[in-house]
Motif scaffolding. Structure first.
Motif, PDB file in Angstrom:
ATOM      1  N   ASP A  38      -8.326  -2.292  -2.207  1.00  0.00           N
ATOM      2  CA  ASP A  38      -8.276  -2.790  -0.826  1.00  0.00           C
ATOM      3  C   ASP A  38      -9.321  -3.874  -0.590  1.00  0.00           C
ATOM      4  OD1 ASP A  38      -6.183  -1.587   0.558  1.00  0.00           O
ATOM      5  OD2 ASP A  38      -7.300   0.260   0.900  1.00  0.00           O
ATOM      6  N   ARG A  39     -10.489  -3.700  -1.173  1.00  0.00           N
ATOM      7  CA  ARG A  39     -11.584  -4.642  -0.931  1.00  0.00           C
ATOM      8  C   ARG A  39     -11.554  -5.837  -1.870  1.00  0.00           C
ATOM      9  NH1 ARG A  39     -17.358  -2.230   0.044  1.00  0.00           N
ATOM     10  NH2 ARG A  39     -17.514  -4.356   0.838  1.00  0.00           N
ATOM     11  N   HIS A  40     -11.002  -5.640  -3.062  1.00  0.00           N
ATOM     12  CA  HIS A  40     -11.073  -6.703  -4.078  1.00  0.00           C
ATOM     13  C   HIS A  40      -9.730  -6.833  -4.794  1.00  0.00           C
ATOM     14  CE1 HIS A  40     -15.378  -6.302  -3.371  1.00  0.00           C
ATOM     15  NE2 HIS A  40     -15.274  -5.019  -3.668  1.00  0.00           N
ATOM     16  N   ILE A  41      -8.644  -6.845  -4.042  1.00  0.00           N
ATOM     17  CA  ILE A  41      -7.307  -6.794  -4.631  1.00  0.00           C
ATOM     18  C   ILE A  41      -6.999  -8.051  -5.421  1.00  0.00           C
ATOM     19  CG2 ILE A  41      -6.257  -7.683  -2.516  1.00  0.00           C
ATOM     20  CD1 ILE A  41      -4.716  -5.151  -4.974  1.00  0.00           C
ATOM     21  N   GLY A  42      -6.294  -7.859  -6.560  1.00  0.00           N
ATOM     22  CA  GLY A  42      -5.884  -8.994  -7.359  1.00  0.00           C
ATOM     23  C   GLY A  42      -4.472  -8.850  -7.869  1.00  0.00           C
ATOM     24  N   GLY A  43      -3.695  -7.918  -7.292  1.00  0.00           N
ATOM     25  CA  GLY A  43      -2.339  -7.719  -7.794  1.00  0.00           C
ATOM     26  C   GLY A  43      -1.454  -7.055  -6.769  1.00  0.00           C
ATOM     27  N   LEU A  67      -5.898   2.528 -15.886  1.00  0.00           N
ATOM     28  CA  LEU A  67      -7.250   2.645 -16.399  1.00  0.00           C
ATOM     29  C   LEU A  67      -8.259   2.461 -15.270  1.00  0.00           C
ATOM     30  CD1 LEU A  67      -6.958   0.372 -19.575  1.00  0.00           C
ATOM     31  CD2 LEU A  67      -6.851   2.872 -19.507  1.00  0.00           C
ATOM     32  N   VAL A  68      -9.391   3.137 -15.413  1.00  0.00           N
ATOM     33  CA  VAL A  68     -10.511   2.884 -14.509  1.00  0.00           C
ATOM     34  C   VAL A  68     -11.762   2.676 -15.354  1.00  0.00           C
ATOM     35  CG1 VAL A  68      -9.568   4.168 -12.558  1.00  0.00           C
ATOM     36  CG2 VAL A  68     -11.026   5.353 -14.224  1.00  0.00           C
ATOM     37  N   ALA A  69     -12.693   1.924 -14.817  1.00  0.00           N
ATOM     38  CA  ALA A  69     -14.011   1.736 -15.425  1.00  0.00           C
ATOM     39  C   ALA A  69     -15.014   2.420 -14.504  1.00  0.00           C
ATOM     40  CB  ALA A  69     -14.328   0.252 -15.563  1.00  0.00           C
ATOM     41  N   GLU A  70     -15.792   3.330 -15.072  1.00  0.00           N
ATOM     42  CA  GLU A  70     -16.707   4.138 -14.267  1.00  0.00           C
ATOM     43  C   GLU A  70     -18.151   3.938 -14.719  1.00  0.00           C
ATOM     44  OE1 GLU A  70     -16.537   8.701 -12.776  1.00  0.00           O
ATOM     45  OE2 GLU A  70     -16.627   8.420 -14.945  1.00  0.00           O
ATOM     46  N   ARG A  71     -19.040   3.817 -13.742  1.00  0.00           N
ATOM     47  CA  ARG A  71     -20.469   3.703 -14.025  1.00  0.00           C
ATOM     48  C   ARG A  71     -21.218   4.589 -13.045  1.00  0.00           C
ATOM     49  NH1 ARG A  71     -22.878  -2.061 -13.242  1.00  0.00           N
ATOM     50  NH2 ARG A  71     -22.580  -1.464 -11.066  1.00  0.00           N
ATOM     51  N   ALA A  78     -10.571  -1.421 -12.409  1.00  0.00           N
ATOM     52  CA  ALA A  78      -9.296  -0.728 -12.589  1.00  0.00           C
ATOM     53  C   ALA A  78      -8.254  -1.697 -13.126  1.00  0.00           C
ATOM     54  CB  ALA A  78      -8.810  -0.122 -11.268  1.00  0.00           C
ATOM     55  N   LEU A  79      -7.353  -1.154 -13.912  1.00  0.00           N
ATOM     56  CA  LEU A  79      -6.215  -1.928 -14.425  1.00  0.00           C
ATOM     57  C   LEU A  79      -4.981  -1.041 -14.393  1.00  0.00           C
ATOM     58  CD1 LEU A  79      -5.912  -4.293 -17.453  1.00  0.00           C
ATOM     59  CD2 LEU A  79      -4.339  -2.354 -17.244  1.00  0.00           C
ATOM     60  N   ALA A  80      -3.900  -1.575 -13.852  1.00  0.00           N
ATOM     61  CA  ALA A  80      -2.621  -0.875 -13.837  1.00  0.00           C
ATOM     62  C   ALA A  80      -1.602  -1.699 -14.602  1.00  0.00           C
ATOM     63  CB  ALA A  80      -2.135  -0.654 -12.401  1.00  0.00           C
ATOM     64  N   ALA A  81      -0.791  -1.037 -15.410  1.00  0.00           N
ATOM     65  CA  ALA A  81       0.251  -1.729 -16.172  1.00  0.00           C
ATOM     66  C   ALA A  81       1.413  -0.768 -16.384  1.00  0.00           C
ATOM     67  CB  ALA A  81      -0.289  -2.212 -17.514  1.00  0.00           C
ATOM     68  N   GLU A 105       4.058  -5.071 -18.130  1.00  0.00           N
ATOM     69  CA  GLU A 105       3.500  -5.977 -17.129  1.00  0.00           C
ATOM     70  C   GLU A 105       2.178  -5.437 -16.605  1.00  0.00           C
ATOM     71  OE1 GLU A 105       5.140  -8.159 -13.158  1.00  0.00           O
ATOM     72  OE2 GLU A 105       5.214  -5.969 -13.188  1.00  0.00           O
ATOM     73  N   ILE A 106       1.175  -6.298 -16.569  1.00  0.00           N
ATOM     74  CA  ILE A 106      -0.098  -5.960 -15.949  1.00  0.00           C
ATOM     75  C   ILE A 106       0.034  -6.254 -14.459  1.00  0.00           C
ATOM     76  CG2 ILE A 106      -2.556  -6.519 -15.827  1.00  0.00           C
ATOM     77  CD1 ILE A 106      -2.234  -7.408 -18.824  1.00  0.00           C
ATOM     78  N   SER A 107       0.022  -5.207 -13.644  1.00  0.00           N
ATOM     79  CA  SER A 107       0.272  -5.401 -12.214  1.00  0.00           C
ATOM     80  C   SER A 107      -1.012  -5.487 -11.407  1.00  0.00           C
ATOM     81  CB  SER A 107       1.147  -4.263 -11.670  1.00  0.00           C
ATOM     82  OG  SER A 107       0.577  -3.000 -11.941  1.00  0.00           O
ATOM     83  N   ASN A 108      -2.116  -4.990 -11.936  1.00  0.00           N
ATOM     84  CA  ASN A 108      -3.386  -5.040 -11.225  1.00  0.00           C
ATOM     85  C   ASN A 108      -4.547  -5.106 -12.191  1.00  0.00           C
ATOM     86  OD1 ASN A 108      -3.704  -5.031  -8.360  1.00  0.00           O
ATOM     87  ND2 ASN A 108      -2.529  -3.129  -8.301  1.00  0.00           N
ATOM     88  N   LEU A 109      -5.499  -5.939 -11.906  1.00  0.00           N
ATOM     89  CA  LEU A 109      -6.770  -5.965 -12.626  1.00  0.00           C
ATOM     90  C   LEU A 109      -7.845  -6.334 -11.621  1.00  0.00           C
ATOM     91  CD1 LEU A 109      -8.571  -5.887 -15.126  1.00  0.00           C
ATOM     92  CD2 LEU A 109      -7.975  -8.275 -15.556  1.00  0.00           C
ATOM     93  N   VAL A 110      -8.817  -5.451 -11.439  1.00  0.00           N
ATOM     94  CA  VAL A 110      -9.852  -5.702 -10.441  1.00  0.00           C
ATOM     95  C   VAL A 110     -11.186  -5.184 -10.965  1.00  0.00           C
ATOM     96  CG1 VAL A 110      -9.360  -3.539  -9.238  1.00  0.00           C
ATOM     97  CG2 VAL A 110     -10.499  -5.392  -8.008  1.00  0.00           C
ATOM     98  N   VAL A 111     -12.256  -5.940 -10.696  1.00  0.00           N
ATOM     99  CA  VAL A 111     -13.614  -5.555 -11.064  1.00  0.00           C
ATOM    100  C   VAL A 111     -14.497  -5.728  -9.840  1.00  0.00           C
ATOM    101  CG1 VAL A 111     -15.620  -6.094 -12.505  1.00  0.00           C
ATOM    102  CG2 VAL A 111     -13.319  -6.211 -13.483  1.00  0.00           C
ATOM    103  N   HIS A 112     -15.287  -4.695  -9.532  1.00  0.00           N
ATOM    104  CA  HIS A 112     -16.202  -4.774  -8.391  1.00  0.00           C
ATOM    105  C   HIS A 112     -17.221  -5.892  -8.644  1.00  0.00           C
ATOM    106  CE1 HIS A 112     -19.330  -3.675  -5.521  1.00  0.00           C
ATOM    107  NE2 HIS A 112     -18.430  -2.930  -4.903  1.00  0.00           N
ATOM    108  N   PRO A 113     -17.592  -6.643  -7.608  1.00  0.00           N
ATOM    109  CA  PRO A 113     -18.557  -7.735  -7.795  1.00  0.00           C
ATOM    110  C   PRO A 113     -19.857  -7.308  -8.467  1.00  0.00           C
ATOM    111  CG  PRO A 113     -17.547  -7.901  -5.633  1.00  0.00           C
ATOM    112  CD  PRO A 113     -17.054  -6.620  -6.227  1.00  0.00           C
ATOM    113  N   ASP A 114     -20.320  -6.082  -8.210  1.00  0.00           N
ATOM    114  CA  ASP A 114     -21.572  -5.633  -8.810  1.00  0.00           C
ATOM    115  C   ASP A 114     -21.455  -5.360 -10.303  1.00  0.00           C
ATOM    116  OD1 ASP A 114     -22.829  -5.830  -6.409  1.00  0.00           O
ATOM    117  OD2 ASP A 114     -22.859  -3.679  -5.971  1.00  0.00           O
ATOM    118  N   ALA A 115     -20.239  -5.347 -10.822  1.00  0.00           N
ATOM    119  CA  ALA A 115     -20.040  -5.095 -12.255  1.00  0.00           C
ATOM    120  C   ALA A 115     -19.523  -6.321 -12.989  1.00  0.00           C
ATOM    121  CB  ALA A 115     -19.068  -3.929 -12.450  1.00  0.00           C
ATOM    122  N   ARG A 116     -19.470  -7.443 -12.317  1.00  0.00           N
ATOM    123  CA  ARG A 116     -18.979  -8.656 -12.959  1.00  0.00           C
ATOM    124  C   ARG A 116     -20.058  -9.290 -13.824  1.00  0.00           C
ATOM    125  NH1 ARG A 116     -15.733 -10.807  -7.563  1.00  0.00           N
ATOM    126  NH2 ARG A 116     -14.160  -9.134  -7.635  1.00  0.00           N
TER     127      ARG A 116
END
Length: 231
Positions: A38-43, A67-71, A78-81, A105-116
């Motif tokens: 919702d905050r950083h949508i890319g797909g 997939l999710v990336a957790e810290r 997150a990535l959805a395909a 198909e890769i339908s979503n790929l998003v990375v929080h700004p603090d993890a870029r």
């Protein structure tokens, strides 16, 4: 402290806040994934992606990945395909079942700004690609909004071919299936062939007539036609 120094210090803090782990999303994490999207949508819509996390369907139309990336207990990427066959306009095509297990198909790929700045998106892409290659898929594709011009370089660095805004691509899978990918006028397609087999005709750099000729040629060649081009 100047602005550049502050940015370097902030980047150093982000990079030292813990190891990032990439894993499959699990039931109950839909709201967390949706909040990130919702905050950083890319797909595609955040609601659709979150629904697949908390309400996975039992389906026989290929491999679906969330997939999710957790810290430090926080989801920062997150990535959805999913199998392209899952799209209604693909399922409705004649002989479309031949697509199952071939094109994702890769339908979503998003990375929080603090993890870029840590190539996290590239890691998510690489993990998705590895899984689809292990499952013998032949092609990955996706699209992004054209105004995000920096994504051309981003996906190019990940080994994808990037088309032009609004221009279609046609994929020939042997002599069995022709799959057109037709983006909206404000969208750009990207794709990568992961196994020998499909022929991709990019309409970005050819006329419609020339593109059609190239598609027909690819089909003939896939069917073992020995006619030379133009005869």
């Amino acid at each position: 402290m100047g602005e550049a120094a502050r940015r370097r210090a902030a980047a150093a803090r982000r990079h030292s806040t813990g190891e990032i782990t990439i894993r499959d999303a699990v039931r109950g994490e839909g709201p967390r994934v949706r909040h990130l999207l919702d905050r950083h949508i890319g797909g595609e819509g955040p609601h659709d992606a979150a629904e697949r996390v908390d309400h996975p369907e039992s389906r026989d139309d290929g491999l679906w990945i969330q997939l999710v990336a957790e810290r430090d207990g926080v989801i920062v990427g997150a990535l959805a395909a999913g199998d392209i066959f899952g799209k209604p306009h693909i399922r409705s095509q004649p002989e479309a079942a031949a697509m199952i297990g071939r094109h994702a198909e890769i339908s979503n790929l998003v990375v929080h700004p603090d993890a870029r700045g840590q190539r996290l998106g590239q890691r998510l892409l690489a993990e998705a690609e590895r899984r689809y290659m292990d499952a013998a898929y032949e092609l990955l594709s996706g699209e992004f909004v054209a105004r995000h011009a920096h994504l051309r370089t981003y996906y190019g660095d990940a080994g994808f071919t990037v088309g032009k805004s609004g221009r279609p691509v046609v994929i020939v899978f042997g002599g069995e299936m022709i799959s057109p990918l037709e983006p909206n006028d404000d969208a750009v397609l990207f794709w990568k062939v992961t196994r020998t087999g499909p022929t991709v005709v990019d309409f970005s750099s050819v006329s419609a007539a020339e593109g059609t000729r190239l598609v027909e040629l690819a089909v003939r060649q896939a069917q073992g036609d020995t006619l030379t081009d133009g005869k």
